[in-house]
Design a protein around this motif. Structure first.
Motif, PDB file in Angstrom:
ATOM      1  N   ALA A   1      39.994  39.144  39.282  1.00 43.52           N
ATOM      2  CA  ALA A   1      39.159  39.918  40.201  1.00 43.52           C
ATOM      3  C   ALA A   1      38.839  39.081  41.408  1.00 43.52           C
ATOM      4  O   ALA A   1      39.100  37.888  41.446  1.00 43.52           O
TER       5      ALA A   1
ATOM      6  N   VAL B   1      35.450  54.301  44.142  1.00 45.90           N
ATOM      7  CA  VAL B   1      36.612  53.417  44.323  1.00 45.90           C
ATOM      8  C   VAL B   1      37.149  53.620  45.732  1.00 45.90           C
ATOM      9  O   VAL B   1      37.508  54.741  46.117  1.00 45.90           O
TER      10      VAL B   1
ATOM     11  N   THR C   1      38.968  45.393  42.576  1.00 45.70           N
ATOM     12  CA  THR C   1      40.175  45.548  41.772  1.00 45.70           C
ATOM     13  C   THR C   1      41.157  44.412  42.048  1.00 45.70           C
ATOM     14  O   THR C   1      41.025  43.677  43.030  1.00 45.70           O
ATOM     15  N   LYS C   2      42.148  44.298  41.193  1.00 49.71           N
ATOM     16  CA  LYS C   2      43.151  43.237  41.361  1.00 49.71           C
ATOM     17  C   LYS C   2      43.913  43.371  42.668  1.00 49.71           C
ATOM     18  O   LYS C   2      44.372  42.371  43.224  1.00 49.71           O
TER      19      LYS C   2
ATOM     20  N   VAL D   1      34.962  48.600  44.299  1.00 50.71           N
ATOM     21  CA  VAL D   1      34.458  49.566  43.318  1.00 50.71           C
ATOM     22  C   VAL D   1      32.946  49.407  43.266  1.00 50.71           C
ATOM     23  O   VAL D   1      32.451  48.298  43.062  1.00 50.71           O
TER      24      VAL D   1
ATOM     25  N   GLU E   1      36.226  48.851  31.163  1.00 53.81           N
ATOM     26  CA  GLU E   1      37.250  49.752  31.696  1.00 53.81           C
ATOM     27  C   GLU E   1      38.573  49.528  30.966  1.00 53.81           C
ATOM     28  O   GLU E   1      38.918  48.394  30.629  1.00 53.81           O
TER      29      GLU E   1
ATOM     30  N   ASP F   1      41.953  48.095  34.962  1.00 54.11           N
ATOM     31  CA  ASP F   1      41.207  47.500  36.061  1.00 54.11           C
ATOM     32  C   ASP F   1      39.918  48.296  36.287  1.00 54.11           C
ATOM     33  O   ASP F   1      39.656  49.311  35.625  1.00 54.11           O
ATOM     34  N   PHE F   2      39.109  47.852  37.275  1.00 47.54           N
ATOM     35  CA  PHE F   2      37.836  48.521  37.528  1.00 47.54           C
ATOM     36  C   PHE F   2      38.004  49.952  38.037  1.00 47.54           C
ATOM     37  O   PHE F   2      37.044  50.726  38.033  1.00 47.54           O
ATOM     38  N   ASP F   3      39.188  50.315  38.468  1.00 47.36           N
ATOM     39  CA  ASP F   3      39.417  51.680  38.948  1.00 47.36           C
ATOM     40  C   ASP F   3      39.949  52.600  37.849  1.00 47.36           C
ATOM     41  O   ASP F   3      40.382  53.724  38.134  1.00 47.36           O
TER      42      ASP F   3
END
Length: 639
Positions: free
Chosen positions: A38, A354, A332-333, A338, A479, A482-484
């Motif tokens: 991240a 997002v 996110t990567k 986010v 999650e 990823d965070f999305d």
């Protein structure tokens, strides 16, 4: 506060990054542990993190509290763990440091509205430290949630006037204060070119899909692009590009509504005379009978660049309208932002936004519209520990004109109604959100909900399992990706309350020092979870809270759940807002409404009836303040 029961320069660039240096995505840091990659803010100096000389790395599997517990007490003082020193500073009424305009605080409440407009606001809440010179000098940016008019004015609300309304408006909002460690003592830098007050009367702008929408147009702003002011600013957030996010929570309390509001007004709690602020008597825009769209101009996340005192704050409508508690930013990567957000009201929702675009180098100037484009989601917590993020998008899942949503702008203004239609999970007052830097798990405090399971109210569910939930709980999720991600897995971190309580709705499973009404929440860079509590003065030491209290901050090991009480604040206060300097050797904690009366309005005839903190002098009004905490041996906080 009584809640709604229905939060540049750099003199040593090699080791002390400035705001915009640490806000550059080129300076990305990878999370340690769990294989999660991240970007900022998790381990950036902006967040008070690892990477600076003398600061230990993130321990695997969380961090343990390294201090002896402080006992719960009703004494009117501030009590911190043995081996630490706590000094009150940056109090309500002190000048923020605007050059050439620094009026002193008058303890009898006789400061004018014009003076309050350049003084630190009332009732401190969420805050963040933005480094200018690492851990020696920076900008402390803080929210001011509401006003206690019994203390703000010399004679309280015995009489009411346009001047008093202006002063109350001026005491709300946000303060930007330059602070510096001078010889071991933290002080405000006065004057300062950064010093600024942003109030309920400050000109702002709209960004995102609701900007210019018919639902935010008024007689004073027929184009619907220039809202005036921000208020009831509770928790906050900060971005990887160096800006501050302030969140408008119980905004509806300030408006006078009709005897019988329409369905939209009723869904947001609009009612006659609101919560007794009476602003509408002298500031017509707060009369929703005459100006029905004015309430729609509040309830947003507002972005501020603290490095630029001339910047016009922007209300980011793509993040949805809500009784926003906070806005916690992850990355996110692939470099998109986010934003996780809770809505502090009974049976309301958890959201995440997002961004469509990636974060760019160059600070705010390069990311000026980043939060105007993206997708808003609302959470559904299913049984079996799984959950789904539901897209809050016009045309999706029934969010159509036929159901009262003409376009995306209307969906954002009516985020609650949209979430109702989508079937999202109605939560027990979701407040602050924090992310574990070790593994990317997301935590959220659910403060309480005594109406859960009551007649005509939503029943218990998997995520909110206690009827008559007087003590609250903390939920966490991961999650799936990823965070999305669209889906997640979740569990309860803790059910707050005393394990010895005989009442099931108040019996918790806390390991260590019991507490109730978890509110503020923050992970430090070592992975230690800090929990702040809040219960209104009427029940702070009564009923389920007897012997436990609710004016404290604790630290918890996220791996074992072990919890220890780090500090206890003055009688009837709320502990809210916490951040450390990058080297983790100074902690800033806010004390809100010390000595709050059960009415929340104070007693102008006896302003010290409930508290004299921080002065301790009889006859002097209690004042919200920031407490500066250091370890006596100069070590890292919490170890």
């Amino acid at each position: 506060m009584p809640k709604d029961f229905t939060t540049m320069e750099d003199s040593n660039r090699s080791s002390n990054p400035s705001i915009h240096e640490v806000s550059d995505p080129a300076r990305r840091v990878v999370l340690r542990g769990g294989g999660v990659a991240a970007m900022l803010p998790f381990l950036s100096p902006l967040a008070g993190c690892a990477g600076l000389p003398g600061l230990p790395g993130l321990p695997a599997g969380g961090a343990r509290p390294g201090f002896r517990s402080v006992p719960a007490t009703r004494a009117d003082g501030f009590f911190v763990a043995e081996g630490y020193t706590a000094v009150p500073a940056f109090m309500w009424g002190e000048p923020v440091g605007v050059p050439g305009n620094m009026p002193a605080f008058k303890p009898d409440g006789s400061n004018t509205a014009a003076e309050q407009d350049v003084q630190i606001g009332m009732h401190h809440d969420g805050m963040h430290y933005f480094p200018l010179d690492g851990s020696r000098r920076g900008l402390l940016v803080m929210n001011h949630e509401y006003t206690d008019d019994g203390l703000l004015h010399t004679d309280g609300m015995a009489t009411w006037s346009a001047e008093k309304v202006r002063k109350s408006i001026a005491a709300h909002g946000v303060s930007v204060i330059e602070v510096e460690n001078r010889g071991g003592a933290w002080q405000a830098v006065r004057p300062s070119k950064y010093a600024r007050r942003i109030t309920a009367g400050t000109p702002m702008a709209f960004g995102g899909p609701a900007a210019g929408h018919g639902l935010v147009r008024t007689a004073a702003d027929p184009e619907g692009r220039r809202p005036l002011g921000t208020l009831n600013n509770c928790a906050h957030g900060y971005t990887p590009w160096g800006t501050y996010l302030t969140c408008e929570e119980n905004f509806i309390f300030y408006f006078n509504g009709p005897e019988k509001p329409d369905a939209h007004g009723a869904r947001w709690g609009l009612r006659r005379n609101g919560r007794g602020y009476r602003w509408h008597e002298h500031e017509e825009r707060f009369d929703a009978v005459r100006h029905p769209n004015e309430p729609n101009r509040f309830g947003w996340v507002v972005e501020i660049d603290p490095a630029d005192p001339t910047m016009t704050p922007i209300k980011r409508t793509a993040l949805g309208r809500a009784a926003h508690e906070g806005a916690t930013v992850a990355t996110t990567k692939d470099g998109r932002a986010v934003v996780y957000m809770g809505e502090d009201a009974q049976f309301e929702y958890l959201y995440k936004f997002v961004s469509r675009d990636r974060i760019r180098p160059g600070g705010f100037a390069a990311n000026r519209e980043l939060l105007d484009h993206g997708t808003l989601y609302v959470a559904r917590f299913d049984g079996g520990g799984t959950g789904q993020w539901l897209e809050v998008r016009h045309g999706s899942r029934g969010l159509t004109a036929a159901n009262g949503f003409a376009d995306q702008g209307e969906v954002m203004v009516k985020s609650r109604q949209a979430s109702d239609l989508l079937g999202a999970t109605k939560m027990d007052r979701p407040e602050w959100i924090a992310i574990d830097p070790a593994n990317g798990e997301v935590y959220c405090t659910l403060t309480n909900n005594t109406r859960r399971g009551a007649s005509g109210r939503p029943a218990v569910d998997a995520a909110n399992p206690r009827a008559g939930n007087s003590m609250g709980h903390i939920i966490r999720w991961k999650e799936r990706g990823d965070f999305d991600a669209d889906t997640f897995t979740w569990t309860h971190f803790v059910m707050a309350g005393d394990p010895a309580n005989t009442r099931a709705e108040a019996r918790g499973d806390v390991k260590g020092d019991p507490y109730g009404s978890p509110d503020g929440l923050w992970f430090d860079s070592r992975g230690l979870l800090w929990i702040q509590t809040d219960a209104h003065a009427t029940n702070m030491y009564k009923g389920d809270y007897a012997g436990v209290g609710s004016n404290m901050m604790l630290a918890a090991d996220p791996k074992t759940g072990e919890t220890r009480r780090f500090l206890v604040g003055p009688v009837n206060c709320e502990i809210t807002g916490v951040v450390c300097t990058p080297d983790m050797r100074t902690m800033f904690v806010n004390v809100q409404h010390p000595g709050e009366s059960p009415s929340g309005r104070g007693d102008p005839a006896d302003p010290t009836k409930f508290s004299t903190w921080p002065s301790g002098v009889k006859g002097q009004r209690p004042r919200s303040a920031t407490v500066v905490i250091t370890k006596n041996d100069g070590g890292i906080i919490g170890t």
